[in-house]
Write an enzyme that holds these catalytic residues in place. Sequence first.
Site, mmCIF file in Angstrom:
data_model
loop_
_atom_site.group_PDB
_atom_site.id
_atom_site.type_symbol
_atom_site.label_atom_id
_atom_site.label_comp_id
_atom_site.label_asym_id
_atom_site.label_seq_id
_atom_site.Cartn_x
_atom_site.Cartn_y
_atom_site.Cartn_z
ATOM 1 N N ALA A 30 0.839 -1.198 0.000
ATOM 2 C CA ALA A 30 0.000 0.000 0.000
ATOM 3 C C ALA A 30 0.873 1.246 0.000
ATOM 4 O O ALA A 30 2.003 1.231 0.488
ATOM 5 C CB ALA A 30 -0.925 0.012 1.218
ATOM 6 N N ASP A 31 0.326 2.311 -0.549
ATOM 7 C CA ASP A 31 1.006 3.605 -0.507
ATOM 8 C C ASP A 31 -0.046 4.701 -0.491
ATOM 9 O O ASP A 31 -1.093 4.574 -1.133
ATOM 10 C CB ASP A 31 1.935 3.784 -1.709
ATOM 11 C CG ASP A 31 2.938 4.899 -1.483
ATOM 12 O OD1 ASP A 31 3.918 4.667 -0.748
ATOM 13 O OD2 ASP A 31 2.744 6.006 -2.015
#
Length: 208
Positions: free
Chosen positions: A76-77
């Site tokens: 995730a970012d």
Amino acid sequence: MPHSTPEQRLILASASPRRAELLMQIGVQFSSAATSVEERRHPEESPHAYVLRLAEEKSRAGLALQDRDNVWSLGADTLGVIDGEILEKPRDFTDFARMMRLMSGREHSVLTAICLSGSESAFSEVVETRVRFRALDRRLIEGYWNTGEPADKAGGYGIQGMGALLVESIHGSYSNVVGLPLETLGGFLEQAGIPYWQFDKRAGAGMI
């Protein structure tokens, strides 16, 4: 909801305590494996494409660390965007104050990309939440900086912490702003056969 085999495992390809807390909140068993991915935006790369690429690279990097089947890696970012500018972690107080003035009394976007990769398939998506800040004066900006919270936060604030006092309203997923859109992730977990709501009454759900 679907049930996984006993061998099924989820790897969180991140050292983020906030993402780990969100997984524990919904009762997902997981292990953490911090990955090293260069976070540099390509020329002409849109914020949407940039955050998605980073999530996919982190997910693949986490999967590459495993040596068994039935493992899924979650990358995730998260980033903030206003007027086409990506809001990174503030370099110093001057940079932080500039970002706060940009967001003061206005809406900005928070984009979180998630990618769940397995050995044979992957699911990915970018989720956007619109966040409106209250009007911020210098006292508020300096006071928040002095708490120490903004220094390691993309966009310079944490909605789950003291930065909540800066927010007037949000439109969209709250957990997306924290760093993991649980509404979208739930569908990915179901497709991958990874169970949630798995609370051990003795120890609680969480990291394994």
